[in-house]
Enzyme design. Structure first.
Site, PDB file in Angstrom:
ATOM      1  N   SER A 549     -12.309  29.460  20.575  1.00  9.58           N
ATOM      2  CA  SER A 549     -11.057  28.746  20.801  1.00  9.58           C
ATOM      3  C   SER A 549     -10.015  29.234  19.789  1.00  9.58           C
ATOM      4  O   SER A 549      -9.722  30.419  19.750  1.00  9.58           O
ATOM      5  CB  SER A 549     -11.295  27.235  20.710  1.00  9.58           C
ATOM      6  OG  SER A 549     -10.198  26.514  21.194  1.00  9.58           O
ATOM      7  N   HIS A 664     -14.675  24.388  28.445  1.00 13.04           N
ATOM      8  CA  HIS A 664     -14.331  25.004  27.161  1.00 13.04           C
ATOM      9  C   HIS A 664     -15.578  25.033  26.282  1.00 13.04           C
ATOM     10  O   HIS A 664     -15.635  24.434  25.204  1.00 13.04           O
ATOM     11  CB  HIS A 664     -13.205  24.217  26.506  1.00 13.04           C
ATOM     12  CG  HIS A 664     -12.561  24.945  25.355  1.00 13.04           C
ATOM     13  ND1 HIS A 664     -12.049  26.218  25.472  1.00 13.04           N
ATOM     14  CD2 HIS A 664     -12.344  24.567  24.072  1.00 13.04           C
ATOM     15  CE1 HIS A 664     -11.548  26.596  24.305  1.00 13.04           C
ATOM     16  NE2 HIS A 664     -11.715  25.620  23.445  1.00 13.04           N
TER      17      HIS A 664
END
Length: 690
Positions: A549, A664
Site C-alpha cells: 500500500s 486490499h
C-alpha cells in the site's frame, strides 16, 4: 532470469507522459485485454517461482500454519457468548461461530456455527468474503452482516436473525457499496451508501447520512446530513454503553480533518473540538479526544497526541470541562484506547520499542489511573472489551515470542493466560538487535533486526527490510510464524524500520514526512538500508525490501532513487503513478497525505519521487516483484500493472502476480494467502541466497 513480460509491449513506445500514457488501458480493471495481460504475467511468474526447489516446502508449511487448529481463536464478547470468525481447510471461506465462556476455556471448545460463508457462496454462486457484523445491543438478537464479492471494501449488508441463524427474508438489505451503517434502534438504521447520483464523494465514499425506517423503501429514507462532494466521507455511528446510547454524525473533510456533530433528540449539535482531533469514543459521559496539534482550551495547553476527556453534557452546551488523561513525552506516544463498562484501557507505546497498558477509571467526579499488570517488553493489543461488564481480552507478543491471549474479568482480578500460539519455529537461534540510523537531515531513525546468532557480520546474510512510513501508522514488534518458518528458518534476517510518516512517536513523527516533506520517509528508509550494510548485516547483493500500500509506494520510490542498494523488492498493492492516484478509486481521499497532483506547486514535489514518472530506461534496477489483486477497490491495481508493463517495455525484467480475489490484501482463502506468501518468500530466497 524469468521470461520478459508481454512480448507485444516491448515494441511499444516508452515515451509516456501524464497526458499520453500508453499503459493507461491497464486501469480498465476487468477489460478482456487487461485481464489477458494479467493472466499471461501470472503464468510467467508462477512458472518460475513455483518451480523453484524450495517452493513446495514453503507453500505447504505456510498453508499448514494458516490452517492450524492450534491457532488462537480470537473471541468477541457479546451477551454471554464469545464469537469468532475462523478459516481452515474445512471452512475455506470461513465460519462465523460462537461458544460459551466455559466451553472456550477448554483446549478444544465446541463451537456453534452461525454462518458458513463457503456454503452461502456455493448456494448463491458468489465469491463471498466475510467483512464483519454489527449485532444490536443489548438484546443481541438481530445483526447486520457485511459480505464482499472477492474481498473488496464495497459490501452488501443483510439483516440476520441470531436465534434462527439465518438471514431475515424481508429484513434490512443494502446493495453493494462502500456503505457506512449503524443501528439507531431495532427498526431504524443510520445509513450512508450509494443512494444514486450525487450521493458519493469524489473518493467514492458516502456523502449523505439518512435515517431508514423498517418496512419503507430506501428511497424514502430521511436525510439527516449531507457533506460536500470534495469531502472524503460522511457517516454516522451509535455507541452503546450501559448508561445510554450516543449518536455521532461526522463529516470527513480530509483524511485528517473531521467535523463532528452529536445527534440528540432528532437535532444535530456541532461539537467544538479541533478539526484535526481524533475521537476514541465516549466513556462515563466523557468524549475522549486526541488533538493532533497543540490545543489551547479552558485555560490549558494540551500537547498534540494527548488523550483528554471532555464532559459530554457541557460540550453540548458549547463549554469545555477538560481532564488530561495522557500526555506524550519525547519517546512515549499514545496507542489504542478501549473501554469496558467501568474502565478505559489505554495503550502506551514506550520509546517506540514496546507497549504498556494504563487503566483509567472515573468515580465520584474524579479520574484515577494505574498501570495494568500485563506482560512486559512486547506488543499489547486489546482483542475484545465488553461494554456491559469489565471483561476484556488482550494479546502479548514480540518478534521471537509467540502470541498469547490473556483475560481480565475485572480490575481487581488477576489476569489469566487463556491461550497461546505454538512456536512454529525455534526462536533460540535468533536474537533481536536495536539500532538507530542517521537520516539525511540528521534525524535518528530507530530500527530492529532479527538476526541469526550464527550469522556472520560480513554482509552475507539474506536480509529483508520492511517499512511503511505513512498515515501515522505505527510498526510494532510482531510474531510471524510464517515468516519465521519460511524466511528465518532458511537463513534469513528480518528488519523493521520505524521511519517518519508513521505514528511511532506521535503526530509530529507523522507530520514530519507528509506532503512536501514526504521525501523524508524515503531518506529515512535509505539511511536504515545503508546502516544495515554498514554494520555488516547485509550487502547490496543480499538486501531485499518489502512494503504494501503506502509501503508499496515507499519501496517503489527508494528503488527508483537508490537501485544500487537492493537486490530484491517486493512491492505489494502499491501506489506508484502519483500523477493519477487521486483519480483512481479512493485515491482522492489521500491528498492530505501526499498532495494534489493537479496543483502545480504540489506536483512539483510529488513528481520528484513518483516511481512511475521517475522510471528510467537507462538505469539498472533489481528485478522487482509487483503484487496486487483484481478486486482491490481501495488502491487501484492499475498502479502495479502499469509499472510492471512500463518496466518490461524498457527492457527491465520484473515479476508480477495479481490474485483475482483479495481486496486490499493477499487473498480471501488460506490457500490463496499461502500461495501469495510462498511466492514472495521464494522470490526473496531466489534473489538473495547464494
Amino acid at each position: 532470469m524469468m521470461k520478459q513480460l508481454t512480448t507485444g509491449l516491448l515494441i511499444m513506445t516508452i515515451a509516456a507522459t501524464a497526458q499520453n500514457d500508453p499503459f493507461q488501458w491497464l486501469e480498465e480493471v476487468d477489460s478482456e485485454k487487461a485481464m489477458a495481460w494479467v493472466e499471461q504475467q501470472n503464468a510467467d511468474t508462477l512458472n518460475v517461482l513455483t518451480n523453484y526447489p524450495k517452493y513446495k516446502a514453503v507453500y505447504e508449511k505456510t498453508l499448514e500454519i494458516l490452517n492450524s487448529q492450534e491457532r488462537i481463536a480470537y473471541p468477541g464478547i457479546r451477551d454471554g457468548y464469545y464469537y469468532n470468525f475462523w478459516q481452515d481447510a474445512e471452512y475455506p471461506r470461513g465460519v462465523w461461530r460462537r461458544t460459551t465462556p466455559t466451553e472456550y476455556a477448554k483446549k478444544n471448545p465446541e463451537w456453534e456455527v452461525m454462518l458458513d460463508v463457503a456454503e452461502l457462496a456455493e448456494k448463491e454462486n458468489e465469491k463471498w468474503s466475510y467483512k464483519g457484523v454489527d449485532v444490536l445491543a443489548p438484546d443481541f438478537d438481530v445483526a447486520l452482516v457485511k459480505l464482499s464479492r472477492g474481498g473488496g471494501d464495497a459490501v452488501v449488508v443483510r439483516e440476520f436473525d441470531m436465534h434462527k441463524k439465518a438471514f431475515i427474508e424481508n429484513g434490512f438489505k443494502l446493495d453493494e457499496a462502500k456503505t457506512r451503517v449503524s443501528w439507531l434502534d431495532r427498526d431504524t438504521l443510520l445509513v450512508g451508501t450509494d443512494f444514486g447520483e450525487g450521493s458519493l464523494t469524489s473518493s467514492g465514499y458516502p456523502r449523505q447520512v439518512k435515517k431508514w425506517k423498517r418496512g419503507t423503501p430506501l428511497s424514502e429514507a430521511e436525510l439527516i446530513f449531507e457533506g460536500e462532494s470534495s469531502d472524503v466521507s460522511v457517516g454516522a455511528y451509535v455507541q452503546r454503553t450501559a448508561e445510554r446510547n450516543y449518536v455521532m454524525v461526522y463529516r470527513g473533510i480530509s483524511f485528517y480533518e473531521s467535523k463532528y456533530r452529536a445527534y440528540e433528540n432528532g437535532k444535530l449539535i456541532p461539537l467544538d473540538i479541533p478539526l484535526t482531533a481524533d475521537l476514541s469514543g465516549i466513556f462515563k459521559n466523557h468524549l475522549l479526544v486526541t488533538p493532533k496539534k497543540e490545543w489551547n482550551v479552558a485555560g490549558k495547553t494540551i500537547a498534540a497526541g494527548s488523550l483528554v476527556a471532555l464532559d459530554y453534557e457541557a460540550l453540548l452546551k458549547g463549554k469545555h470541562a477538560v481532564s488530561i488523561l495522557f500526555q506524550p513525552s519525547e519517546k512515549d506516544s499514545l496507542g489504542d484506547v478501549s473501554s469496558t463498562e467501568n474502565q478505559l484501557i489505554v495503550r502506551i507505546f514506550k520509546g517506540g520499542r514496546f507497549d504498556e497498558f494504563e487503566r483509567h477509571t472515573f468515580s465520584n467526579g474524579k479520574w484515577a489511573a494505574e498501570k495494568i499488570d500485563a506482560p512486559e517488553f512486547g506488543t499489547l493489543s486489546v482483542v475484545s472489551a465488553d461494554d456491559y461488564s469489565d471483561r476484556f481480552f488482550f494479546t502479548h507478543e514480540s518478534a521471537l515470542r509467540a502470541r498469547a491471549l490473556y483475560f481480565s474479568e475485572k480490575p481487581e482480578s488477576e489476569i489469566v493466560k487463556m491461550k497461546s500460539m505454538p512456536e512454529f519455529f525455534d526462536p533460540s537461534g535468533f536474537e533481536v538487535k536495536l539500532h538507530e540510523a542517521v537520516s539525511k537531515d540528521g534525524t535518528k531513525i530507530p530500527y530492529s533486526i532479527v538476526f541469526p546468532k550464527s550469522g556472520k557480520m560480513d554482509g552475507s546474510t539474506p536480509t529483508l527490510l520492511y517499512g511503511y512510513g505513512g498515515f501515522e501508522v505505527s510498526l510494532r514488534p510482531f510474531y510471524s510464524p510464517v515468516m519465521g518458518s519460511t524466511w528465518l528458518a532458511n537463513g534469513g534476517a528480518f528488519a523493521v524500520a520505524n521511519i517518519r510518516g508513521g505514528g511511532e512517536f506521535g503526530p509530529a513523527w507523522h507530520e514530519a514526512a507528509r506532503k512536501e516533506n514526504k521525501q523524508k520517509s524515503y531518506d529515512d528508509f535509505i539511511a536504515v538500508s545503508e546502516d544495515l550494510i554498514k554494520h555488516g548485516y547485509a550487502s547490496p547483493e543480499t538486501l531485499g525490501i518489502q512494503g504494501g500500500s503506502n509501503g508499496g509506494l515507499l519501496v517503489g520510490a527508494v528503488t527508483m532513487q537508490r537501485p544500487d542498494l537492493f537486490r530484491a523488492v517486493v512491492c505489494e498493492v502499491p501506489l506508484l503513478d502519483m500523477k493519477r492516484y487521486h483519480k483512481l478509486l479512493a485515491g482522492a481521499s489521500w491528498m492530505a497525505e501526499y498532495g494534489d497532483p493537479d496543483n502545480p506547486d504540489e506536483w512539483a514535489y510529488i513528481k520528484k519521487y513518483s516511481p512511475y514518472q521517475k522510471l528510467s530506461k537507462d538505469r539498472k534496477y533489481p528485478e522487482i516483484f509487483f503484487k496486487t489483486t483484481t478486486r482491490d477497490d481501495r488502491v487501484h491495481p492499475g498502479h502495479a500493472r502499469k509499472m510492471a508493463a512500463k518496466m518490461a517495455a524498457m527492457g527491465h525484467p520484473v515479476f508480477y502476480f495479481e490474485n483475482t480475489e483479495g481486496g486490499h490484501g493477499a487473498g480471501v482463502t488460506n490457500e490463496q494467502r499461502a500461495q501469495s506468501t510462498a511466492i514472495s518468500y521464494v522470490y526473496l530466497l531466489k534473489m538473495l541466497s547464494k
